[in-house]
Design an enzyme around this catalytic site. Structure first.
Site, PDB file in Angstrom:
ATOM      1  N   LYS A 114     -26.670 -25.416 -25.182  1.00  0.00           N
ATOM      2  CA  LYS A 114     -25.235 -25.543 -24.897  1.00  0.00           C
ATOM      3  C   LYS A 114     -25.033 -26.516 -23.746  1.00  0.00           C
ATOM      4  CE  LYS A 114     -21.865 -23.645 -22.423  1.00  0.00           C
ATOM      5  NZ  LYS A 114     -21.004 -24.839 -22.325  1.00  0.00           N
ATOM      6  N   GLY A 131     -27.679 -24.390 -13.540  1.00  0.00           N
ATOM      7  CA  GLY A 131     -26.254 -24.366 -13.220  1.00  0.00           C
ATOM      8  C   GLY A 131     -26.035 -23.662 -11.899  1.00  0.00           C
ATOM      9  N   SER A 132     -24.870 -23.061 -11.760  1.00  0.00           N
ATOM     10  CA  SER A 132     -24.508 -22.472 -10.470  1.00  0.00           C
ATOM     11  C   SER A 132     -25.159 -21.095 -10.291  1.00  0.00           C
ATOM     12  CB  SER A 132     -22.985 -22.326 -10.398  1.00  0.00           C
ATOM     13  OG  SER A 132     -22.542 -21.460 -11.419  1.00  0.00           O
ATOM     14  N   THR A 133     -25.279 -20.690  -9.052  1.00  0.00           N
ATOM     15  CA  THR A 133     -25.892 -19.397  -8.743  1.00  0.00           C
ATOM     16  C   THR A 133     -25.059 -18.254  -9.323  1.00  0.00           C
ATOM     17  OG1 THR A 133     -26.987 -20.294  -6.802  1.00  0.00           O
ATOM     18  CG2 THR A 133     -26.636 -17.923  -6.818  1.00  0.00           C
ATOM     19  N   GLY A 188     -25.723 -18.005 -12.928  1.00  0.00           N
ATOM     20  CA  GLY A 188     -27.119 -17.563 -13.047  1.00  0.00           C
ATOM     21  C   GLY A 188     -27.226 -16.044 -12.955  1.00  0.00           C
ATOM     22  N   GLU A 223     -32.495 -22.357 -12.740  1.00  0.00           N
ATOM     23  CA  GLU A 223     -32.503 -23.450 -11.755  1.00  0.00           C
ATOM     24  C   GLU A 223     -31.084 -23.538 -11.222  1.00  0.00           C
ATOM     25  OE1 GLU A 223     -35.113 -25.246 -10.975  1.00  0.00           O
ATOM     26  OE2 GLU A 223     -36.497 -25.072 -12.659  1.00  0.00           O
ATOM     27  N   CYS A 274     -28.080 -30.929  -7.517  1.00  0.00           N
ATOM     28  CA  CYS A 274     -28.408 -29.593  -6.998  1.00  0.00           C
ATOM     29  C   CYS A 274     -29.230 -29.664  -5.723  1.00  0.00           C
ATOM     30  CB  CYS A 274     -29.156 -28.817  -8.064  1.00  0.00           C
ATOM     31  SG  CYS A 274     -30.519 -29.755  -8.763  1.00  0.00           S
ATOM     32  N   GLU A 303     -22.617 -24.379  -1.039  1.00  0.00           N
ATOM     33  CA  GLU A 303     -22.819 -25.598  -1.819  1.00  0.00           C
ATOM     34  C   GLU A 303     -21.450 -26.197  -2.155  1.00  0.00           C
ATOM     35  OE1 GLU A 303     -24.080 -25.379  -6.005  1.00  0.00           O
ATOM     36  OE2 GLU A 303     -25.576 -26.895  -5.486  1.00  0.00           O
TER      37      GLU A 303
HETATM   38  P1  NAP Z   1     -21.964 -23.732 -14.068  1.00  0.00           P
HETATM   39  O1  NAP Z   1     -20.528 -23.574 -13.878  1.00  0.00           O
HETATM   40  O2  NAP Z   1     -22.875 -22.645 -13.654  1.00  0.00           O
HETATM   41  O3  NAP Z   1     -22.171 -24.034 -15.612  1.00  0.00           O
HETATM   42  C1  NAP Z   1     -23.441 -24.274 -16.170  1.00  0.00           C
HETATM   43  C2  NAP Z   1     -23.414 -23.943 -17.649  1.00  0.00           C
HETATM   44  O4  NAP Z   1     -23.202 -22.538 -17.828  1.00  0.00           O
HETATM   45  C3  NAP Z   1     -22.297 -24.634 -18.403  1.00  0.00           C
HETATM   46  O5  NAP Z   1     -22.773 -25.021 -19.664  1.00  0.00           O
HETATM   47  C4  NAP Z   1     -21.256 -23.532 -18.507  1.00  0.00           C
HETATM   48  O6  NAP Z   1     -20.350 -23.698 -19.549  1.00  0.00           O
HETATM   49  C5  NAP Z   1     -22.123 -22.325 -18.732  1.00  0.00           C
HETATM   50  N1  NAP Z   1     -21.481 -21.049 -18.428  1.00  0.00           N
HETATM   51  C6  NAP Z   1     -20.340 -20.806 -17.752  1.00  0.00           C
HETATM   52  N2  NAP Z   1     -20.102 -19.469 -17.674  1.00  0.00           N
HETATM   53  C7  NAP Z   1     -21.119 -18.863 -18.312  1.00  0.00           C
HETATM   54  C8  NAP Z   1     -21.476 -17.497 -18.564  1.00  0.00           C
HETATM   55  N3  NAP Z   1     -20.726 -16.482 -18.139  1.00  0.00           N
HETATM   56  N4  NAP Z   1     -22.614 -17.246 -19.243  1.00  0.00           N
HETATM   57  C9  NAP Z   1     -23.404 -18.239 -19.663  1.00  0.00           C
HETATM   58  N5  NAP Z   1     -23.130 -19.552 -19.473  1.00  0.00           N
HETATM   59  C10 NAP Z   1     -21.999 -19.862 -18.800  1.00  0.00           C
HETATM   60  O7  NAP Z   1     -22.510 -25.026 -13.342  1.00  0.00           O
HETATM   61  P2  NAP Z   1     -21.872 -26.483 -13.384  1.00  0.00           P
HETATM   62  O8  NAP Z   1     -20.594 -26.451 -12.615  1.00  0.00           O
HETATM   63  O9  NAP Z   1     -21.885 -27.014 -14.762  1.00  0.00           O
HETATM   64  O10 NAP Z   1     -22.985 -27.305 -12.577  1.00  0.00           O
HETATM   65  C11 NAP Z   1     -23.040 -27.342 -11.205  1.00  0.00           C
HETATM   66  C12 NAP Z   1     -24.040 -26.320 -10.669  1.00  0.00           C
HETATM   67  O11 NAP Z   1     -25.308 -26.494 -11.277  1.00  0.00           O
HETATM   68  C13 NAP Z   1     -24.288 -26.467  -9.203  1.00  0.00           C
HETATM   69  O12 NAP Z   1     -24.316 -25.198  -8.590  1.00  0.00           O
HETATM   70  C14 NAP Z   1     -25.662 -27.100  -9.126  1.00  0.00           C
HETATM   71  O13 NAP Z   1     -26.363 -26.864  -7.954  1.00  0.00           O
HETATM   72  C15 NAP Z   1     -26.332 -26.526 -10.304  1.00  0.00           C
HETATM   73  N6  NAP Z   1     -27.444 -27.366 -10.734  1.00  0.00           N
HETATM   74  C16 NAP Z   1     -28.720 -26.954 -10.490  1.00  0.00           C
HETATM   75  C17 NAP Z   1     -29.788 -27.739 -10.851  1.00  0.00           C
HETATM   76  C18 NAP Z   1     -31.205 -27.288 -10.605  1.00  0.00           C
HETATM   77  O14 NAP Z   1     -32.112 -27.821 -11.213  1.00  0.00           O
HETATM   78  N7  NAP Z   1     -31.450 -26.326  -9.749  1.00  0.00           N
HETATM   79  C19 NAP Z   1     -29.567 -28.945 -11.496  1.00  0.00           C
HETATM   80  C20 NAP Z   1     -28.268 -29.352 -11.736  1.00  0.00           C
HETATM   81  C21 NAP Z   1     -27.208 -28.546 -11.347  1.00  0.00           C
HETATM   82  P3  NAP Z   1     -18.984 -24.518 -19.276  1.00  0.00           P
HETATM   83  O15 NAP Z   1     -19.407 -25.903 -18.965  1.00  0.00           O
HETATM   84  O16 NAP Z   1     -18.230 -24.442 -20.502  1.00  0.00           O
HETATM   85  O17 NAP Z   1     -18.319 -23.834 -18.120  1.00  0.00           O
END
Ligand code: NAP
Ligand code: MG
Length: 495
Positions: free
Chosen positions: A189, A241-243, A246, A263, A297, A398
């Site tokens: 996804k 994605g976000s904590t 996660g 991650e 991230c 963050e």
């Molecule tokens: P996010 O809001 O956590 O979304 C990540 C993914 O999860 C998206 O595909 C999102 O769908 C989906 N999602 C949302 N709610 C969900 C739920 N309840 N259950 C399962 N999946 C769900 O993160 P983001 O805003 O896209 O990305 C930014 C974050 O990612 C930052 O915190 C960043 O630090 C982190 N990140 C970490 C790394 C690493 O390797 N550690 C790398 C890159 C980014 P939708 O898009 O439709 O909301």
């Protein structure tokens, strides 16, 4: 330097409606619903995307399960490897198009997205190499009599990959690599803001010879991610994605005991000692946070500068930062584009307002950019705050935008304690010419990566991941593939 040529607009975008990819076919959502994806530099509508729901998740997971039992499940590792090497070539051949899709969808400058080409090819080839190295062991045992024991390595099954938006094609490739190498199948996804390059990547997988149903691209919003992480037919989740999300995924996975790697976010320290090579450290400290408009991230968002050089360093850093060219992602000289969306921009501007309220001082930047070339998009100036106290919100949370918090420090022990006083532990930087300082910091920092006299280095052969609230599991490196394998012990009584 060679002049960068901006390729034509991808042919894919001549079609407005884009369906998801399930079992080798492009299909609309069963509900018929669609969502929009827009260019954050201009607000332009790029495409409408199939809005997958729980019933589409179910279809995709069933297709992935069925594919495990099909030709893919019987394929030898060497055949999977051949397909992956073909895929690596195809991804490189089409990388200008993939990079353009990401530039339009995410707003990252083309000069940045095209740089992902070498890494994408290298990742797929690294994992392709690992496919033929998967092997069990013959192990001695102390059982009475003549009893042999050995292990078999089996693919774990259906993998759900749930991706963020900040590096779309790189993330797709990173997630698919270990799945294909291990013989698992995938439901991926992409983030709702950036679904386009994932759909194109799915097509390239088919073109490379990946059988139908092995790679499924499930487009949708957060509820589709939630349905996927709760689906009993999924064996493993690889989430980036976000904590906060996660945590939700860990809960959802518990009911069917899925394997999970997460991650997550970060608030990474970047530490400059007085003996550092400042000509290198100044631009690197800026780009550690301003690259990709701060949407990385492991961005070095907490800059610690040793007292003796603090004022000089900050002056040079501010001067360098003012030269960063912010603007049209399709201008080859642009260094920083917009942030991904209006909500993301509002969130970042709220952090900036809060920092001013709490008493931090903006050294440079601090506002949304306006005027010709900026008005339709979500552009924020590269922003540096000084006079930041360790307990202020911008020092702890963050931001995921182009905002740097700078601190002054005196000693190794002090900076180590302050650098580690965070719930996160993803990246970190150390700038020094002193070998002992470098090694002590590398040992002392609690983070998945320590970059000494460099920042943000990544390689397919070197593990990347987090401590603490930055998650667990390591992607890349020789052991990543283990997360995709079951180990079965076989006992054979020869008596
Ligand atoms: P996010 O809001 O956590 O979304 C990540 C993914 O999860 C998206 O595909 C999102 O769908 C989906 N999602 C949302 N709610 C969900 C739920 N309840 N259950 C399962 N999946 C769900 O993160 P983001 O805003 O896209 O990305 C930014 C974050 O990612 C930052 O915190 C960043 O630090 C982190 N990140 C970490 C790394 C690493 O390797 N550690 C790398 C890159 C980014 P939708 O898009 O439709 O909301
Ligand atoms: Mg978009």
């Amino acid at each position: 330097m060679m002049q960068l040529t901006i390729p034509p607009r991808p042919i894919l975008l001549e079609t407005l409606e884009h369906d998801m990819l399930i079992d080798g076919r492009r299909v609309p959502a069963l509900s018929g619903k669609r969502f929009e994806t827009r260019n954050p530099a201009t607000g332009e509508l790029l495409a409408t995307i199939a809005h997958g729901g729980a019933e589409d998740v179910d279809r995709a997971v069933k297709a992935a399960r069925a594919a495990l039992a099909g030709p893919w499940g019987r394929m030898k590792a060497v055949e999977r490897q051949r397909i992956m090497l073909r895929l690596a070539d195809l991804v490189e051949e089409h990388f200008e198009e993939l990079a353009m899709l990401d530039t339009l969808d995410l707003g990252a400058p083309y000069s940045r997205t095209i740089m992902g080409k070498a890494r994408a090819g290298a990742l797929l080839r690294y994992y392709a190499g690992q496919a033929t190295l998967i092997a069990g062991e013959t192990l001695p045992n102390g059982a009475p009599g003549d009893v042999l024991s050995h292990t078999l390595k089996e693919p774990i099954g259906v993998v759900a990959a749930i991706n963020p938006w900040n590096g779309p094609i790189g993330m797709s490739v990173w997630k698919a690599g270990p799945v294909l190498a291990s013989g698992c199948t995938l439901v991926m996804k992409p983030a709702e803001q950036t679904p386009l390059s994932a759909l194109r990547f799915g097509e390239l997988c088919l073109e490379a010879g990946v059988p139908d149903g092995v790679v499924n691209i499930l487009t949708g919003l957060g509820d589709a991610g939630a349905a996927l992480s709760a689906h009993p037919g999924v064996d493993k989740i690889a989430f980036t994605g976000s904590t906060g999300v996660g945590e939700k995924i860990l809960h959802a996975a518990a009911a069917s005991m899925k394997r999970v790697t997460v991650e997550l976010g970060g608030k990474s320290p970047n530490i400059v000692f007085a003996d550092a090579d400042l000509d290198k450290a100044v631009p690197a400290a800026a780009m550690a946070v301003f690259a990709n408009a701060g949407q990385i991230c492991s961005a070095g968002t907490r800059l610690f500068v040793q007292s003796a050089i603090h004022d000089e360093f900050m002056e040079r850093l501010a001067a360098f930062t003012r030269t960063i060219k912010v603007g049209d992602p399709l201008d080859p000289t642009t260094q920083m584009g917009p942030v991904v969306s209006a909500p993301q921009m509002d969130k970042i501007l709220a952090f900036i307002a809060g920092a001013n309220m709490e008493g931090a001082r903006p050294l440079t930047g601090g506002t949304r950019m306006s005027g010709a070339g900026y008005d339709g998009g979500y552009f924020i100036e590269p922003t540096i705050f000084t006079h930041v106290a360790d307990d202020m919100t911008i020092a702890r949370e963050e931001i995921f935008g182009p905002v740097l918090s700078a601190f002054r420090f005196e000693t190794v022990e002090e900076v180590l304690a302050r650098a580690n006083a965070t719930e996160f532990g993803l990246g970190s930087g150390v700038w020094t010419r002193d070998l002992a300082t470098a090694h002590r910091m590398a040992r002392g920092i609690r983070a998945g990566s320590v970059w000494v006299n460099c920042y943000q280095m990544l390689d397919p052969g070197v593990p990347f991941g987090g401590y603490g609230m930055s998650g667990f599991g390591r992607e890349s490196g020789p052991h990543h593939i283990e997360d995709y394998l079951e180990t079965k012990a076989v006992w054979i009584n020869l008596d």
